[in-house]
Design an enzyme around this catalytic site. Sequence first.
Site, short mmCIF file in Angstrom:
data_model
loop_
_atom_site.label_atom_id
_atom_site.label_comp_id
_atom_site.label_asym_id
_atom_site.label_seq_id
_atom_site.Cartn_x
_atom_site.Cartn_y
_atom_site.Cartn_z
N THR A 1 0.69 -1.20 0.09
CA THR A 1 0.20 -0.66 -0.10
C THR A 1 1.10 1.53 0.19
O THR A 1 1.88 1.08 0.56
CB THR A 1 -0.57 0.05 1.08
OG1 THR A 1 -1.61 1.32 1.13
CG2 THR A 1 -0.14 0.04 2.58
N TYR B 1 -1.62 -0.34 10.40
CA TYR B 1 -1.99 -0.75 9.37
C TYR B 1 -0.63 -0.59 9.09
O TYR B 1 0.09 -1.70 7.66
CB TYR B 1 -2.70 -0.62 8.60
CG TYR B 1 -3.27 -0.50 7.39
CD1 TYR B 1 -3.72 -1.96 7.00
CD2 TYR B 1 -3.26 0.22 6.36
CE1 TYR B 1 -3.81 -2.44 5.19
CE2 TYR B 1 -3.32 0.19 5.24
CZ TYR B 1 -3.83 -1.31 4.29
OH TYR B 1 -3.48 -1.31 3.35
#
Length: 352
Positions: free
Chosen positions: A134, A174
């Site tokens: 990501t 995350y």
Amino acid sequence: MSERWIVTGGCGFVGSNLVASLLEDRVDVVVVDTLVRKGSAENLAWLQQRAAKSGAGKLVHVPADVRSRTDVEHLFSRFGEGSSVVAHLSGQVAMTTSIDRPRHDFEVNVLGAFNVLEGIRTLAPHAAALFSSTNKVYGDLASLRHEESATRWILPDHPRGLGESTPLEFHSPYGCSKGAADQYFLDYHRIFGLKSVVFRHSSMYGGRQFASFDQGWVGWFCEQALRQKREREARRVPLAFTISGDGKQVRDLLYADDLVRCYRLAAAAIDRIAGRAYNIGGGMENSLSLLELFTVLEHKLGVELAYERLPPRASDQKVFVADGTRAAADFGFSPQVGVSAGLDRMLEWLRR
Ligand SMILES: NC(=O)c1ccc[n+]([C@@H]2O[C@H](COP(=O)([O-])OP(=O)(O)OC[C@H]3O[C@@H](n4cnc5c(N)ncnc54)[C@H](O)[C@@H]3O)[C@@H](O)[C@H]2O)c1
């Protein structure tokens, strides 16, 4: 013998689009998914229908949990040999959940990736190993110079977006868990010679995306817009949805068909590109702020959207747009579905 891929998280949004394209091209697929995500069971049923068509590849669903060493070892001892690609897409995907449940986030994203890498290293060492990372591995990018326009934040020093030389800075559980897995994938190439490639994704959208408030923002706001349109048509006052921050945060959007092409092109070019990370997104021409997305949706649906603002989310980037130069040069990937056409298709899928 026909080609075979292993796709973890193969019943999620990215996975089901990828698996459908493989089945159509007669590639056999082992889909590894615990079906914890809303919509994943529907996606599995949809894939099973596609696999039942004559001439399609074979589909096997293995409900293995990537957190479990035993499950993953069993998976690779059954299917590792003879699989040419492992796409590791399963994950804990929401920043908000990672803050509420950091241990869970760690176990799914770090331990899960580690188990899969060990499976590849020991039982499928010749397979291409593709990982969906990501843009959050670059942190909140607050140190970059930002300018504000009426509808969006801008990075004036990065007119083409951000490349892979942007310094890594893991923010939020995350960011840390995806970043750790991203680095493990690259290091398993350096140390063990695995054919691994990392895709640092911006926002992706399209059919089979069962979005939620905290993940899959394009799909989520498309759903909200359609709901408000129905409420207005029924002459009810529409329930406002919420947005975090000022709405000027910008992302580049990649449509599902393009992301499938990205994975397939990369797998075909694996011997040239192993060991590299790529920023993958729709690029500057397919970038939108939330406010700009709302204007597009209002125009497409003929509805005025009602929303309320919440404080900004922790570690949220004001702008991330991927500079796709390296992916285009190395394996010929650049997005083909423009954002307006992609949104039409997304709305159509949601209506159905
Ligand atoms: N969708 C995006 O815009 C986006 C952006 C950046 C990165 N990514 C990354 O791409 C990957 C795929 O994203 P997505 O949008 O398809 O997510 P998704 O939630 O739709 O799919 C993930 C799948 O993994 C499965 N899963 C979850 N935990 C599991 C476990 N412990 N064992 C086995 N299966 C498990 C879920 O049931 C789900 O089907 C993720 O790793 C995500 O972090 C996605």
